[in-house]
Design an enzyme around this catalytic site. Structure first.
Site, PDB file in Angstrom:
ATOM      1  N   THR B 126       0.822  -1.217   0.000  1.00 35.64           N
ATOM      2  CA  THR B 126       0.000   0.000   0.000  1.00 35.64           C
ATOM      3  C   THR B 126       0.854   1.264   0.000  1.00 35.64           C
ATOM      4  O   THR B 126       1.940   1.284   0.573  1.00 35.64           O
ATOM      5  CB  THR B 126      -0.912  -0.011   1.241  1.00 35.64           C
ATOM      6  N   ARG B 270     -25.093  -8.209  35.115  1.00 36.46           N
ATOM      7  CA  ARG B 270     -25.688  -6.884  35.268  1.00 36.46           C
ATOM      8  C   ARG B 270     -27.165  -6.993  35.591  1.00 36.46           C
ATOM      9  O   ARG B 270     -27.920  -7.675  34.912  1.00 36.46           O
ATOM     10  CB  ARG B 270     -25.504  -6.083  33.972  1.00 36.46           C
ATOM     11  N   GLU B 365      -6.345  -5.123   3.877  1.00 35.24           N
ATOM     12  CA  GLU B 365      -6.283  -6.444   3.250  1.00 35.24           C
ATOM     13  C   GLU B 365      -7.359  -6.589   2.172  1.00 35.24           C
ATOM     14  O   GLU B 365      -7.906  -7.671   1.957  1.00 35.24           O
ATOM     15  CB  GLU B 365      -6.466  -7.522   4.332  1.00 35.24           C
ATOM     16  N   GLU B 369     -15.503  -3.085   0.363  1.00 32.88           N
ATOM     17  CA  GLU B 369     -16.128  -2.686  -0.894  1.00 32.88           C
ATOM     18  C   GLU B 369     -15.540  -3.490  -2.040  1.00 32.88           C
ATOM     19  O   GLU B 369     -16.255  -3.952  -2.926  1.00 32.88           O
ATOM     20  CB  GLU B 369     -15.919  -1.182  -1.144  1.00 32.88           C
TER      21      GLU B 369
END
Lengths: 347, 405, 259
Positions: B126, B270, B365, B369
């Site tokens: 990249t 909780r 990686e 899209e």
């Protein structure tokens, strides 16, 4: 239905393990109901004093072997003596405390006497003379009831699961001296030396933990030294508060824990932090002093067996999870609490 | 078909799970806060053989299969994404690319020490101006006698500042059309003169990891360090992504599991409105979705791993696994934060770290899209995988575990 | 030197334990090597490496339940033996120890037998001492360190823990030792070890192979139950002064049996 009971008195160099008296207590409870006789088995060197105390706690007679061969704990000669005493005395039931030594000797006795042993018992039923023992398995996730089909039946009692009887110092009885049939040369092990156990209790392993929270710094009765600025004065006050926590921990042989609030405020080091970030602990007793009990602290100590909360604020969330709550200022409560515990544990 | 994990796989899974839980978990929250990779992590993983797990023994590795690589990735990311990133770039982008495209000399010289964990590798593809549009990278490599001279900048490179070697793709032919045919890939020694590198700070997530940039200023790289032939750089890079992407998919699956476990644990503790919040249907719906996504993501990556074992081309399956798992892990982590209420917003609990970490994997990686476009191309029949000159070798137990001694 | 390590298979410690139709159930939680046994395997491997020797993993269990043995092999044990027989279902500690003692003798020539300190399921810590007693070998429990090992002279010196102190004990060999976690962290299985373990073959001995009759069991288990989850009954301690509250709290704690 009467029971002849033999109770093993576990000790270290003549200083009794208190759980031995719990064994005598149980023996007394059984013979009170069913009738019978209680003998205490005392093995070691210089252990006459233990025999006297055994009478105070309910023994009718004491089988005693006093010899240099038995001075330091070695399983083989002691197990030989246990087997010999059992074969002569023919008890129906032999009770050991579940100490490291008690467990070993009980296990070996079961082999020597061709019988079984029920270990780490927390409850015993003797209705109609039939003995059923209850013990935890799988780290206490399940409970098992056990019986023993052969005699003598051997049990080891979990520490503090049975009551220690009130001693009666006027009581006495007969002492039968056993022949030490063991030959010094015949023992395959010898103790070269003893080492003191290292100091300090680790938080993860501790059975008892005393923790401090934000409240340790909130003692209005304290006057910090004049030369400290506000932040340092707060830390100074917190240190006094944690000294009280440490004092109680020392008396109980406990580890010291802290809430994230206390650690973030630099009252104590991160090593002591209990909680979601920090250590997860599950001691038998958790005493939270000045800890509010927010969910991330609870995540770290929720599975403690008994939780005690000491907090000024009656609405503190920790009181919803505590077995015992003391609404009050920890700085006022801890000193008398420490004193009272000191007295109880010494006696 | 047997969907179960073999005994061997289960032991691998257990071993890595124990290591990460015992040795990394206690300090990971603090490390994430401080930022940067804790110095002990890479050497310790090397010591345990994790850095060479899926490389044949004869090349210095542990001789385990591709499914094991996936399991290791899942178990490491269960604790923190930064651990799995090491596997992605060292094992995936570097070691497996060498295994696939390296010649024997390159494997002897570089793969062996990498697989042994003596050297650390990373993938430098990249650039500041080109990520998804990889064909248009700007870094150059110009032939000069027996070498190539590399110039350019690579960015968003995991382990940039700690690695010894990088697999670097540059443009070696400025004129060829289409442009992607002009790329070539080299194995570069990062100690070479002309290389500067540094760390990138201020990341949203994976803060306990190492991400950086590498600058090449007239860096001389011998021609024999080229992987594949000149002009094959695009194919080599895509192969690298098939390997790295697989570990990302498996890792994201571990992250889903981490979000799920944290949510279960908190919801059981909780209290609200007189009961545990795990009894409330809206909370249950979130947990159900996480549980479902975990099962699906897991099957997708295991299938990809199985195909790799067979030596069957699996670009489509690996892309699907990555897309599904990373989308699902961000969703799961985000819902985990929601379940924790205000506590999810605090670093007292790990879920905010999971969420910040998960976002990165949707981007790197191969962005999700791009994965979507890839899947559409396969689905519409527009893409059919052609044989590549060098394929990732299938797993063969006998040859991979053979120790020449 | 030949070291036998006894390993046991137990349900994962995180398992939810329930009683299903009177039987103990751990749901679908996996079976693992008893975590305490890993320390014993670690000690065995270190001793064998130091002295030159071999480590044999011995497991008494159900045929097909091989996780414990495989883990020991994957850590580096050289070989393994499994003992399994349907007649041993419900065997108590003494019976199990008799079987182990017979197996140890059949394996033969052991210098040392190691156990983990206890098991996380039935948790008695008795097998090491009972097996020692049956073999008539010295029993050294709760050992945290092996100070010196001299198989040639049949001598060993260990550090063992009691509540009050640590003993330095000289003993003859062969001996039966139980190892505590103070010994040191056990190694992880290596990948090569995992591979070897998954392919490993080992004999499965029945009682007939050991040439012993089914040993009788004295202990019966008439009932197993899940403990009743008690509601936390928070008791606020009464008192007019801090001293009164403190005294009252101490009394309550004594009654609660946590002191």
């Amino acid at each position: 239905m009467t029971k002849k009971i033999l109770a093993y008195i576990d000790h270290f160099h003549g200083k009794a393990q208190p759980s031995s008296w719990e064994c005598l207590g149980l023996a007394g409870a059984i013979t009170n109901d069913l009738g019978g006789e209680i003998s205490a088995l005392v093995l070691g060197e210089g252990v006459n004093g233990l025999a006297e105390t055994a009478f105070h706690y309910g023994a009718d007679q004491v089988l005693l072997a006093d010899s240099p061969i038995l001075k330091d704990f070695r399983p083989e000669p002691l197990a030989d003596m246990v087997a010999m005493a059992a074969k002569e005395y023919q008890p129906d039931l032999i009770i050991f405390p579940t100490t490291s030594r008690g467990r070993t000797l009980a296990g070996m006795a079961a082999v020597d006497l061709d019988t079984g042993v029920m270990v780490d018992v927390i409850a015993l039923d003797w209705t109609g003379g039939e003995i059923t023992a209850t013990r935890p398995i799988y780290a206490g996730k399940l409970l098992a009831k056990l019986t023993c089909g052969t005699t003598p039946q051997i049990v080891t009692l979990r520490t503090r699961a049975f009551d220690k009887p009130e001693p009666d110092t006027s009581r006495s009885g007969s002492i039968t001296t056993l022949d030490v049939g063991v030959d010094a040369a015949g023992v395959a092990t010898s103790i070269a030396s003893l080492q003191e156990k290292g100091g300090g209790v680790s938080l993860s392993d501790a059975n008892v933990i005393v923790s401090g929270g934000r409240g340790v710094a909130l003692n209005s009765a304290l006057e910090p030294p004049g030369d400290l600025d506000e932040e340092a004065a707060e830390v100074w006050k917190a240190e006094q508060g944690f000294a009280l926590v440490q004092g109680l921990a020392d008396v109980l042989g406990a580890a010291v824990g802290a809430s994230r609030a206390a650690v973030d405020a630099k009252y104590i080091e991160y090593d002591h932090q209990v909680g979601q970030t920090g250590k997860v602990v599950s001691p038998d007793l958790y005493i939270a002093c000045g800890v509010s009990g927010a969910i991330q602290h609870l995540a770290g100590m929720r599975s403690s067996k008994v939780i005690v909360a000491i907090n000024k604020d009656p609405d503190a969330p920790i009181f919803n999870f505590a077995r015992f709550g003391v609404v009050g200022d920890m700085h006022a409560i801890l000193p008398p609490l420490t004193e009272a515990l000191k007295e109880y544990l010494a006696g | 078909m047997d969907f179960g994990l073999s005994e061997e796989h289960q032991m691998v899974q257990r071993m890595v799970r124990d290591f990460a839980a015992k040795e990394v978990l206690p300090t990971i929250q603090e490390q994430d806060r401080i930022g940067g990779m804790a110095p002990f992590i890479i050497p310790r993983m090397a010591e345990l053989g994790i850095l060479g797990i899926t490389i044949p023994v004869k090349y210095g590795g542990q001789g385990m299969d591709y499914i094991s690589l996936g399991l290791v990735s899942e178990e490491l990311e269960f604790i923190d994404t930064s651990l799995r990133v090491v596997i992605s770039v060292h094992n995936g982008l570097t070691c497996l690319t060498l295994l696939q495209w390296g010649n024997e000399d390159q494997k002897e010289q570089y793969l062996v020490p990498l697989a042994q964990g003596k050297k650390v590798g990373c993938g430098a593809f990249t650039e500041p101006g080109a990520g998804t549009d990889f064909a248009h990278i700007q870094s150059t490599g110009k032939k000069d006698g027996q070498d190539y001279i590399l110039n350019g900048e690579k960015m968003w490179i995991s382990l940039a500042s700690v690695a010894d070697y990088a697999i670097v793709t540059v443009r070696t032919d400025q004129k060829i059309d289409p442009g992607y045919r002009g790329l070539s890939t080299f194995l570069v020694d990062l100690e070479s003169p002309g290389i500067t590198r540094g760390d990138i700070h201020g990341k949203l997530g994976v803060r306990a990891g190492s991400t950086g940039w590498i600058n090449f200023q007239d860096v001389r790289v011998p021609t024999e360090n080229m992987l594949g032939e000149e002009g094959e750089g695009f194919k080599v890079t895509m192969s690298a992504f098939d390997s790295g992407r697989y570990t990302v998919a498996a890792g994201a699956t571990g992250l889903i599991r981490a979000a799920l476990e944290a949510s279960k644990s908190y919801a059981e503790e909780r209290n609200a409105f007189g009961g545990k919040i795990s009894d409330f249907q809206l909370i249950q719906a979130k947990i159900a979705r996480m549980a479902l996504d975990y099962q699906a993501a897991r099957l997708l990556y295991l299938n990809a791993g199985w195909l790799k074992n067979q030596g069957t081309r699996n670009t489509r399956e690996t892309s699907a696994a990555k897309w599904y798992a990373t989308d699902a892990s961000f969703r799961a982590a985000s819902e985990a934060v929601q379940i924790h209420g205000a506590y999810g917003f605090s670093d007292e609990y790990p879920v905010e770290r999971f969420m910040r970490n998960a976002k990165g994997a949707m981007i790197y990686e191969g962005s999700n899209e791009i994965q979507s476009l890839i899947q559409a191309d396969y689905a519409l029949g527009k893409r059919r995988d052609k044989k590549i000159r060098r394929e990732l070798p299938p797993y063969d137990h006998q040859t991979w575990t053979f120790d020449p001694g | 030197m030949k070291i036998i390590v006894c390993v046991k298979q137990v349900p994962d410690t995180a398992a939810t334990m329930t009683v299903d139709n009177g039987a103990i159930s751990w749901g679908d939680a996996p079976l693992i090597i008893n975590p305490w046994d890993e320390f014993a395997v670690e000690a065995a491997l270190n001793l064998a490496a130091d002295q030159g020797g071999e480590v044999v993993a011995l497991c008494l269990g159900k045929e097909g339940e091989t996780e414990a043995i495989k883990h020991a092999l994957a850590m580096g044990a050289d070989s393994a033996v499994m003992v399994s027989d349907p007649a041993l279902k419900g065997a108590d500690n003494v019976a199990a120890s008799k079987v182990l003692a017979a197996a140890i003798q059949k394996i033969g020539d052991a210098d040392l037998v190691l156990f983990g300190q206890q098991s996380v399921d039935t948790d008695t810590g008795l097998l090491p001492v009972q097996t020692a007693r049956l073999l008539k070998w010295p029993s050294l429990t709760l050992v945290s360190k092996f100070e010196s090992v001299n198989p040639g002279d049949s001598k060993i010196q260990v550090l063992r823990s009691m509540e009050e102190a640590v003993q330095v004990v000289d003993s003859a060999l062969p001996a039966v030792v139980s190892v505590t976690k103070d010994y040191g962290e056990p190694r992880y299985p290596s990948f090569m070890g995992i591979r070897k373990a998954s392919k490993a073959e080992f004999p499965i001995w029945s009682l007939a192979d050991l040439e012993i009759e089914t040993p009788p069991s004295s202990i019966g288990w008439p009932e197993v139950t899940e403990p009743v989850q008690k509601e936390i009954l928070t008791e606020i301690i009464e008192g007019d002064t801090p001293e009164e509250k403190a005294k009252s709290l101490v009394e309550k704690l004594i009654a609660e049996k946590v002191l």
